[in-house]
Design a protein around this motif. Sequence first.
Motif, PDB file in Angstrom:
ATOM      1  N   UNK A 180       0.823  -1.217   0.000  1.00  0.00           N
ATOM      2  CA  UNK A 180       0.000   0.000   0.000  1.00  0.00           C
ATOM      3  C   UNK A 180       0.850   1.257   0.000  1.00  0.00           C
ATOM      4  N   UNK A 181       1.977   1.186   0.675  1.00  0.00           N
ATOM      5  CA  UNK A 181       2.812   2.370   0.826  1.00  0.00           C
ATOM      6  C   UNK A 181       3.316   2.846  -0.541  1.00  0.00           C
ATOM      7  N   UNK A 182       3.108   4.121  -0.821  1.00  0.00           N
ATOM      8  CA  UNK A 182       3.623   4.681  -2.059  1.00  0.00           C
ATOM      9  C   UNK A 182       2.830   4.290  -3.289  1.00  0.00           C
ATOM     10  N   UNK A 183       1.630   3.768  -3.099  1.00  0.00           N
ATOM     11  CA  UNK A 183       0.803   3.365  -4.233  1.00  0.00           C
ATOM     12  C   UNK A 183       0.324   4.601  -4.980  1.00  0.00           C
ATOM     13  N   UNK A 184       0.441   4.591  -6.283  1.00  0.00           N
ATOM     14  CA  UNK A 184       0.037   5.752  -7.069  1.00  0.00           C
ATOM     15  C   UNK A 184      -1.457   5.687  -7.407  1.00  0.00           C
ATOM     16  N   UNK A 185      -2.058   6.885  -7.479  1.00  0.00           N
ATOM     17  CA  UNK A 185      -3.437   6.977  -7.959  1.00  0.00           C
ATOM     18  C   UNK A 185      -3.428   6.863  -9.479  1.00  0.00           C
ATOM     19  N   UNK A 186      -4.550   6.467 -10.019  1.00  0.00           N
ATOM     20  CA  UNK A 186      -4.613   6.385 -11.484  1.00  0.00           C
ATOM     21  C   UNK A 186      -6.034   6.658 -11.947  1.00  0.00           C
ATOM     22  N   UNK A 187      -6.146   7.340 -13.074  1.00  0.00           N
ATOM     23  CA  UNK A 187      -7.472   7.625 -13.615  1.00  0.00           C
ATOM     24  C   UNK A 187      -7.395   7.684 -15.134  1.00  0.00           C
ATOM     25  N   UNK A 188      -8.425   7.177 -15.773  1.00  0.00           N
ATOM     26  CA  UNK A 188      -8.517   7.318 -17.221  1.00  0.00           C
ATOM     27  C   UNK A 188      -9.408   8.522 -17.516  1.00  0.00           C
ATOM     28  N   UNK A 189      -8.845   9.532 -18.143  1.00  0.00           N
ATOM     29  CA  UNK A 189      -9.610  10.764 -18.379  1.00  0.00           C
ATOM     30  C   UNK A 189     -10.234  10.807 -19.773  1.00  0.00           C
ATOM     31  N   UNK A 199      -2.086   1.348  15.641  1.00  0.00           N
ATOM     32  CA  UNK A 199      -1.720   0.279  14.701  1.00  0.00           C
ATOM     33  C   UNK A 199      -1.677   0.801  13.268  1.00  0.00           C
ATOM     34  N   UNK A 200      -2.635   1.660  12.944  1.00  0.00           N
ATOM     35  CA  UNK A 200      -2.696   2.202  11.591  1.00  0.00           C
ATOM     36  C   UNK A 200      -1.504   3.103  11.297  1.00  0.00           C
ATOM     37  N   UNK A 201      -1.117   3.886  12.291  1.00  0.00           N
ATOM     38  CA  UNK A 201       0.036   4.766  12.110  1.00  0.00           C
ATOM     39  C   UNK A 201       1.281   3.931  11.806  1.00  0.00           C
ATOM     40  N   UNK A 202       1.488   2.907  12.581  1.00  0.00           N
ATOM     41  CA  UNK A 202       2.669   2.071  12.377  1.00  0.00           C
ATOM     42  C   UNK A 202       2.625   1.416  11.008  1.00  0.00           C
ATOM     43  N   UNK A 203       1.429   0.959  10.651  1.00  0.00           N
ATOM     44  CA  UNK A 203       1.293   0.248   9.381  1.00  0.00           C
ATOM     45  C   UNK A 203       1.537   1.194   8.201  1.00  0.00           C
ATOM     46  N   UNK A 204       0.926   2.387   8.263  1.00  0.00           N
ATOM     47  CA  UNK A 204       1.061   3.273   7.108  1.00  0.00           C
ATOM     48  C   UNK A 204       2.427   3.955   7.070  1.00  0.00           C
ATOM     49  N   UNK A 205       2.987   4.251   8.233  1.00  0.00           N
ATOM     50  CA  UNK A 205       4.258   4.967   8.260  1.00  0.00           C
ATOM     51  C   UNK A 205       5.421   4.059   7.888  1.00  0.00           C
ATOM     52  N   UNK A 237       5.074   0.637   6.612  1.00  0.00           N
ATOM     53  CA  UNK A 237       4.787  -0.432   5.633  1.00  0.00           C
ATOM     54  C   UNK A 237       4.956  -1.821   6.217  1.00  0.00           C
ATOM     55  N   UNK A 238       4.562  -1.959   7.446  1.00  0.00           N
ATOM     56  CA  UNK A 238       4.690  -3.279   8.059  1.00  0.00           C
ATOM     57  C   UNK A 238       3.375  -4.013   7.881  1.00  0.00           C
ATOM     58  N   UNK A 239       3.451  -5.159   7.240  1.00  0.00           N
ATOM     59  CA  UNK A 239       2.243  -5.961   7.075  1.00  0.00           C
ATOM     60  C   UNK A 239       2.120  -6.898   8.262  1.00  0.00           C
ATOM     61  N   UNK A 240       0.979  -6.889   8.874  1.00  0.00           N
ATOM     62  CA  UNK A 240       0.800  -7.722  10.060  1.00  0.00           C
ATOM     63  C   UNK A 240       0.201  -9.060   9.699  1.00  0.00           C
TER      64      UNK A 240
END
Lengths: 397, 333
Positions: A372-381, B307-313, B315-318
């Motif tokens: 999830x971290x750093x996932x980019x948004x995407x849209x078809x315009x 938990x959400x802060x740790x996960x999003x900051x 990138x730890x998958x639990x």
Amino acid sequence: MREAPESKHGQTFIGGLSHVYHCNHYNAHLQMSVMLAEGAEEGFDPRHLLRDSATRLTQSLKRQGYSRQDLFDEFTWCGFGYIKEVTDNQVETPGSHYGQSTYLMGAPEKSCFFNAGFLQGAVDRVVTETACRHMKARTDVFEFGAPLPAMTDPLVNPPPFVRVPARFGFRGCEILSSPVDEDKIVATVATLPLYGKPPSEQGDGLIPAFGVVLTNHYADYYNLISYETYSRMIAAGVPADMAREAFIQCGHVCAFNTFGGIMESPEFHALVVPMCKSPEDWVHGMVAVINALGWGAWRVEKIAPGKELVIRIYNSYEGIGYRRLYPQATEKQLSFLAVGAVRGLAHLFWKIDIRERPGLDQDFYFKVFNSERGYWNVEQTHSIAAGDDFDRIVTWK
Amino acid sequence: MSQEKTFRINLPTLFERVNERRKEQRLPLVEPAVMAVRASIRFAIRRQKHLNLKDENTGEAEMDEGDADAFCQILGDLFNVDLHYDEDESKTRSALEQRAALPLDGVAGADDGATFSLPLFQFYAAINRERRAKNLRPIEPAAISVRTGIKFSIMRRRALNFRGDELLLNQADLEALDDIVAQQFDVVVPNGLLSHCRSLTSAPQPAKAGSVVADAEPEGFLARLMNRLVGKQGDHAVAKDTHHYTLDTSALLLTIVTRRAYLGHKPITPDKVRSRCGNALSAELDLEVDMNDPRIALQHEQLDAFAEVIRSEFEIMFEDMDDLLGKNKKPTE
């Protein structure tokens, strides 16, 4: 093979049908996405859709004069494997892309639907897969049954091709030039032996390349199975974004494996990398390769490194294909592969750095590329399916 | 193909709804003007367009379906509430006109009254644990949620909300999910997914029969885990207001560093981890967190946000939360 490939409008045609290169991962994930629609509509079986879509295309080729052997030859050349006739009523595929190179996440079942459908069109009989490698069989076996009536040609509308503008010569393009020589790349990629060889040439009908197994597949097969499934999912009440995401994920997987594999390959490093100084150059280099895959004419409209990437696709196989199958759409987000692929392209440079050759495997995809971290948004315009001149995909962080 | 829909959103009603949900979760209320500003910024970033949230005359905003969905999700993300339409549809409908036109209007749990909460991380972990046991490759949560979501929509004719931490289900839903897991992921979860659920029926029930799930007060997964670890499952509903949980700061930092290394993320120095962790926790929890202290004390209602802060900051998958928790995780009075 009966007909040589012909490139025009950014697409590749064999026997009048558009062909596109795609990898085994894309084929596996797309088939699994289609299978999700089981139960969406009374009497609808996604297995039949997967099988009969192939049949409709091969029957269309037969109407153009293809013989059974012509079809078998094209099956091999396109990387689907090769067909061995066992008896008058039975064949097997000792080499089989769908049997050997695709995979299932769900419970194993006989799942060489494309092969069965292709054979149905070739022999004009109902074909049943009776043994399958996915069920631990030695090979995939197909038996012929009752005569099969002709199915309707799915391609009912003319393709709305447009003139493809020069690389940076279109209104809205924010890029003036690039050191990457696209023409040279496209011409060189076209010389690569990306076709399946028959056993007579010591081949097995598969196309292993860039760390994946490729097919030069029928674009209209992808379009038929995707849009028929998507519309049924929507009709069944599946939220549109969820249904789209199932197909977009396939494109994301494809970008990771195929684009990533290409950019880690010695060929890419020998041909393209010497032209590149920055990640932006790499993007242009990869887009040049994509322009040899038959996906339409990709044009880079904008690159804001690490922030935004905008790609236009003239004559995209999804957009043109949609219009050949259906009336103009009322929604724009229909180029599922392109949406996932463009997001994946951005991820390859700015979520990971493909230039470092990090080594691509399922574990890496799972834990890093698709995290999830750093996932980019995407849209078809813009959408050819909805009447625009081109598809336009915007991805941003 | 589906038609574009336009939604007219009554903002005061929607903001009121957000605050109702926060109140249910015992979170402090948020000034509607603050909500409007923060939501419009996030919306502009995510959707690349400006949203007028201050129509002087009507207090309404009009937007298409994609924007409306994004807007609800943004409010959910920003203010820690779930505004998805498959929960408590009647109230959301009044704020989001035309939302009722959507085909998936589930009232989870309304048909048999038995309702359960299935933490998503346990759902993903259970599937992948069984796949590993069968020497099958794990499947990433994104793929599991999309595939499960579509199959569930088709089988049960309503949508599951995978945007939160947990799924709210009834008995029939659970049976459908067990079938989906077997069919789509080729595994059978021992004793079924029910064994990973918490029953919501033990919590105080709302009077309105049709909104059992929406109005039940879901416990955070970290809270449940902690309660399980100290053998207090089920008791916390009564005692939670007096509980504090303490986390060993060093163990937390070490866990973050090692888990990131294990997952192949770029290394971060312990000092950076310490500073980012402290800043993020302070910002999100409205709490003065000093990571130089040997322990952090958290209240029950802060656990999920933590938990959400740790996960999003980081990138730890639990899959197994035990390794995130310090040794001194026992709730103290």
